[in-house]
Write an enzyme that holds these catalytic residues in place. Structure first.
Site, PDB file in Angstrom:
ATOM      1  N   SER A   1     -10.501   0.531   3.307  1.00  0.00           N
ATOM      2  CA  SER A   1      -9.835   0.390   4.604  1.00  0.00           C
ATOM      3  C   SER A   1      -9.356   1.743   5.120  1.00  0.00           C
ATOM      4  O   SER A   1      -8.748   2.507   4.383  1.00  0.00           O
ATOM      5  CB  SER A   1      -8.627  -0.531   4.486  1.00  0.00           C
ATOM      6  OG  SER A   1      -9.065  -1.807   4.122  1.00  0.00           O
TER       7      SER A   1
ATOM      8  N   GLU B   1      -4.532   4.438   5.843  1.00  0.00           N
ATOM      9  CA  GLU B   1      -4.366   4.010   4.449  1.00  0.00           C
ATOM     10  C   GLU B   1      -5.012   5.031   3.526  1.00  0.00           C
ATOM     11  O   GLU B   1      -4.517   5.298   2.430  1.00  0.00           O
ATOM     12  CB  GLU B   1      -5.020   2.631   4.266  1.00  0.00           C
ATOM     13  CG  GLU B   1      -4.895   2.088   2.858  1.00  0.00           C
ATOM     14  CD  GLU B   1      -5.231   0.602   2.765  1.00  0.00           C
ATOM     15  OE1 GLU B   1      -4.839  -0.178   3.670  1.00  0.00           O
ATOM     16  OE2 GLU B   1      -5.889   0.219   1.789  1.00  0.00           O
TER      17      GLU B   1
ATOM     18  N   ARG C   1       0.831  -1.226   0.000  1.00  0.00           N
ATOM     19  CA  ARG C   1       0.000   0.000   0.000  1.00  0.00           C
ATOM     20  C   ARG C   1       0.857   1.266   0.000  1.00  0.00           C
ATOM     21  O   ARG C   1       0.572   2.226   0.736  1.00  0.00           O
ATOM     22  CB  ARG C   1      -0.941   0.026   1.210  1.00  0.00           C
ATOM     23  CG  ARG C   1      -1.835  -1.158   1.331  1.00  0.00           C
ATOM     24  CD  ARG C   1      -2.825  -1.318   0.187  1.00  0.00           C
ATOM     25  NE  ARG C   1      -3.485  -2.592   0.294  1.00  0.00           N
ATOM     26  CZ  ARG C   1      -3.050  -3.692  -0.329  1.00  0.00           C
ATOM     27  NH1 ARG C   1      -2.013  -3.660  -1.154  1.00  0.00           N
ATOM     28  NH2 ARG C   1      -3.684  -4.835  -0.188  1.00  0.00           N
TER      29      ARG C   1
HETATM   30  C1  LIG Z   1     -15.656  -0.418  -0.942  1.00  0.00           C
HETATM   31  C2  LIG Z   1     -14.180  -0.210  -1.123  1.00  0.00           C
HETATM   32  C3  LIG Z   1     -13.336  -1.305  -1.103  1.00  0.00           C
HETATM   33  C4  LIG Z   1     -11.956  -1.134  -1.271  1.00  0.00           C
HETATM   34  N1  LIG Z   1     -11.148  -2.228  -1.239  1.00  0.00           N
HETATM   35  C5  LIG Z   1      -9.822  -2.075  -1.458  1.00  0.00           C
HETATM   36  C6  LIG Z   1      -8.954  -3.233  -1.482  1.00  0.00           C
HETATM   37  O1  LIG Z   1      -9.371  -4.383  -1.328  1.00  0.00           O
HETATM   38  N2  LIG Z   1      -7.630  -3.018  -1.680  1.00  0.00           N
HETATM   39  C7  LIG Z   1      -7.107  -1.773  -1.867  1.00  0.00           C
HETATM   40  O2  LIG Z   1      -5.893  -1.663  -2.062  1.00  0.00           O
HETATM   41  N3  LIG Z   1      -7.900  -0.683  -1.842  1.00  0.00           N
HETATM   42  C8  LIG Z   1      -9.245  -0.805  -1.649  1.00  0.00           C
HETATM   43  N4  LIG Z   1     -10.048   0.303  -1.621  1.00  0.00           N
HETATM   44  C9  LIG Z   1      -9.428   1.651  -1.729  1.00  0.00           C
HETATM   45  C10 LIG Z   1      -9.354   2.208  -3.144  1.00  0.00           C
HETATM   46  O3  LIG Z   1     -10.335   1.637  -3.990  1.00  0.00           O
HETATM   47  C11 LIG Z   1      -7.977   2.001  -3.764  1.00  0.00           C
HETATM   48  O4  LIG Z   1      -6.976   2.613  -2.994  1.00  0.00           O
HETATM   49  C12 LIG Z   1      -7.892   2.565  -5.178  1.00  0.00           C
HETATM   50  O5  LIG Z   1      -6.677   2.164  -5.763  1.00  0.00           O
HETATM   51  C13 LIG Z   1      -7.985   4.093  -5.216  1.00  0.00           C
HETATM   52  O6  LIG Z   1      -8.077   4.469  -6.574  1.00  0.00           O
HETATM   53  P1  LIG Z   1      -8.833   5.793  -6.990  1.00  0.00           P
HETATM   54  O7  LIG Z   1      -8.740   5.920  -8.454  1.00  0.00           O
HETATM   55  O8  LIG Z   1     -10.223   5.812  -6.437  1.00  0.00           O
HETATM   56  O9  LIG Z   1      -7.931   6.881  -6.300  1.00  0.00           O
HETATM   57  P2  LIG Z   1      -8.381   8.166  -5.479  1.00  0.00           P
HETATM   58  O10 LIG Z   1      -9.095   7.714  -4.243  1.00  0.00           O
HETATM   59  O11 LIG Z   1      -9.105   9.099  -6.363  1.00  0.00           O
HETATM   60  O12 LIG Z   1      -6.974   8.770  -5.077  1.00  0.00           O
HETATM   61  C14 LIG Z   1      -6.154   8.098  -4.144  1.00  0.00           C
HETATM   62  C15 LIG Z   1      -4.725   8.671  -4.244  1.00  0.00           C
HETATM   63  O13 LIG Z   1      -4.207   8.359  -5.526  1.00  0.00           O
HETATM   64  C16 LIG Z   1      -3.826   9.533  -6.197  1.00  0.00           C
HETATM   65  N5  LIG Z   1      -4.137   9.345  -7.621  1.00  0.00           N
HETATM   66  C17 LIG Z   1      -5.304   8.971  -8.188  1.00  0.00           C
HETATM   67  N6  LIG Z   1      -5.171   8.891  -9.527  1.00  0.00           N
HETATM   68  C18 LIG Z   1      -3.894   9.222  -9.804  1.00  0.00           C
HETATM   69  C19 LIG Z   1      -3.132   9.342 -11.001  1.00  0.00           C
HETATM   70  N7  LIG Z   1      -3.654   9.101 -12.213  1.00  0.00           N
HETATM   71  N8  LIG Z   1      -1.838   9.719 -10.904  1.00  0.00           N
HETATM   72  C20 LIG Z   1      -1.264   9.978  -9.704  1.00  0.00           C
HETATM   73  N9  LIG Z   1      -1.936   9.899  -8.542  1.00  0.00           N
HETATM   74  C21 LIG Z   1      -3.237   9.503  -8.592  1.00  0.00           C
HETATM   75  C22 LIG Z   1      -4.654  10.644  -5.585  1.00  0.00           C
HETATM   76  O14 LIG Z   1      -4.037  11.914  -5.741  1.00  0.00           O
HETATM   77  C23 LIG Z   1      -4.704  10.187  -4.133  1.00  0.00           C
HETATM   78  O15 LIG Z   1      -3.539  10.571  -3.442  1.00  0.00           O
HETATM   79  C24 LIG Z   1     -11.431   0.162  -1.465  1.00  0.00           C
HETATM   80  C25 LIG Z   1     -12.293   1.269  -1.500  1.00  0.00           C
HETATM   81  C26 LIG Z   1     -13.653   1.082  -1.338  1.00  0.00           C
HETATM   82  C27 LIG Z   1     -14.560   2.286  -1.388  1.00  0.00           C
END
Ligand SMILES: Cc1cc2nc3c(=O)[nH]c(=O)nc-3n(C[C@H](O)[C@H](O)[C@H](O)COP(=O)(O)OP(=O)(O)OC[C@H]3O[C@@H](n4cnc5c(N)ncnc54)[C@H](O)[C@@H]3O)c2cc1C
Length: 294
Positions: A209, A280, A160
Site C-alpha cells: 500500500s 505508508e 501501521r
Molecule cells: C505485495 C505486497 C503486499 C503487502 N501487503 C501488506 C499488508 O497487507 N499489510 C501490511 O501491513 N503491509 C503490507 N505490505 C508492506 C510490507 O510487506 C510490510 O510493511 C512489511 O512489514 C515490511 O517488512 P520488511 O521486512 O520488508 O521491511 P522493509 O521494507 O525492509 O523496511 C520497512 C521499514 O522497517 C524498518 N525495518 C526493517 N527491519 C527492521 C528491523 N529489524 N529493525 C528495525 N527496523 C526495521 C526499515 O528501516 C524501514 O523503515 C505489502 C508489501 C507488498 C510488496
C-alpha cells in the site's frame, strides 16, 4: 564483520529501485550488530535496517547511512510451546511455515505480508484483521546504548505505526500464538491468498500500500480510483490498473518516478476530497513529496 560499499539497495527492495547506502553490513549475532552500530556512530553515519524491502522507497542517489541486513542468529526461528522466538531478520513466510508445522495459529494474516518480523514491528504490519501488536509479547530493540525488551505499548504500536526510529534495530521478537491444527492453518492461508489475488496486483514489483487509509468513507485505493488514477504512469512507475493504492515498476522505473506519482495522487485527493493522504511506504534518503497548495 565485513562492510560492503556501493551495493545498490535496489537489490533488496521489492520495487527494485534505490541507490547504494554508504556501507552495508550483514550482522549475524548481537555482538556483530553492536559492532555495526558502533561503526556507524564513529563514522557519523545514520543507520537503516533493511528487511525484505517490501515497504521501502530508497532515493535513487542512495542514502548516507549504514544499511543493515540481519542474518544468522538474528534471523533464526524457534518454537517453544506456544511462544515463538524469531530474529528480526526472519521472513514472515519462514515463521508462518514453522508455526504451521508446530500446529500454532494466529499468524495466518502474515501470509499477505512479504516482509520480516523486524519490518512488521516497525510499522505494526497487519492484514485481514490481524497485526503484530496483537501477537507480540515483546521485542528486543538494540541501539547504541544497548539492548532492551519492549512491549507493544512501549513500542507505541498502533495502526501501521510504532515509535521506533532509525538507529533502533529489532533484533528479536517473541510472539504468543494459539494451538490450531496445521490443516486449518493451511486452509485459512489458501483462502486469504485467493482473496489477495482477486483484489490486488500480484507478480508485479510493488511496495504494498502506498498510502494509509484516511479517516474517510473511502479507502485510499477507492479515493485514488475515483480521482481517475488507475493505470496512470509517470516514467517507469505506474499506478496499478488493478488497485489504485499500489504503484508498480512497469520497467525501468525509479524512486523519483514513484515519488512523482505519489505527489500527483496526493494532490488529486486533496483537491477532490480535501483529504491529506499520509504515505505508508517508508522513505530512505532524500525523498520528499510535493507540498500541497492550501
Ligand atoms: C505485495 C505486497 C503486499 C503487502 N501487503 C501488506 C499488508 O497487507 N499489510 C501490511 O501491513 N503491509 C503490507 N505490505 C508492506 C510490507 O510487506 C510490510 O510493511 C512489511 O512489514 C515490511 O517488512 P520488511 O521486512 O520488508 O521491511 P522493509 O521494507 O525492509 O523496511 C520497512 C521499514 O522497517 C524498518 N525495518 C526493517 N527491519 C527492521 C528491523 N529489524 N529493525 C528495525 N527496523 C526495521 C526499515 O528501516 C524501514 O523503515 C505489502 C508489501 C507488498 C510488496
Amino acid at each position: 564483520m565485513n562492510l560492503e560499499g556501493g551495493v545498490p539497495l535496489a537489490r533488496f527492495t521489492t520495487l527494485g529501485t534505490g541507490g547504494p547506502a554508504r556501507a552495508l553490513a550483514r550482522p549475524e549475532s548481537l555482538d556483530e550488530l553492536h559492532e555495526a552500530l558502533r561503526w556507524a556512530a564513529e563514522h557519523d553515519a545514520g543507520v537503516a535496517a533493511v528487511g525484505l524491502g517490501s515497504n521501502l522507497l530508497v532515493a535513487d542517489e542512495g542514502v548516507d547511512a549504514l544499511a543493515l541486513k540481519l542474518g544468522g542468529e538474528l534471523a533464526k526461528v524457534e518454537v517453544d510451546d506456544e511462544l515463538v522466538r524469531a530474529g528480526g531478520g526472519a521472513a514472515n513466510a519462514v515463521v508462518l511455515h514453522r508455526v504451521r508445522d508446530a500446529g500454532l495459529g494466529g499468524f495466518e494474516f502474515a501470509c499477505a505480508i512479504p516482509g520480516t518480523t523486524g519490518g512488521g514491528v516497525w510499522m505494526n504490519a497487519g492484514a485481514y484483521g490481524g497485526d503484530f501488536a496483537h501477537l507480540l509479547e515483546r521485542a528486543l530493540v538494540v541501539d547504541l546504548e544497548g539492548a532492551r525488551w519492549l512491549t507493544p505499548s512501549e513500542l507505541g504500536l498502533r495502526y501501521r505505526h510504532s515509535e521506533l526510529r532509525h538507529g533502533q534495530v529489532v533484533a528479536e521478537v517473541e510472539l504468543r500464538l494459539v494451538p490450531r491444527p496445521a490443516e486449518e492453518i493451511k486452509a485459512t492461508v489458501a483462502e486469504l491468498q485467493a482473496q489477495r489475488k482477486a483484489a490486488q496486483p500480484t507478480n508485479k514489483r510493488t511496495f504494498g500500500s502506498v498510502f494509509k487509509n484516511p479517516d474517510h468513507e473511502l479507502s485510499a485505493g477507492r479515493m485514488l480510483e475515483a480521482c481517475g488514477l488507475l493505470g496512470f504512469q509517470i516514467g517507469g512507475a505506474q499506478i496499478s490498473p488493478r488497485h489504485a493504492n499500489f504503484i508498480e515498476n512497469a520497467g525501468g522505473g525509479t524512486s523519483a518516478d514513484a515519488v512523482a506519482l505519489m505527489s500527483e495522487a496526493r494532490r488529486r485527493a486533496w483537491e477532490q476530497y480535501g483529504v491529506e493522504l499520509e504515505h505508508e511506504v517508508e522513505f530512505l534518503g532524500e525523498l520528499e513529496l510535493d507540498p500541497l497548495q492550501r
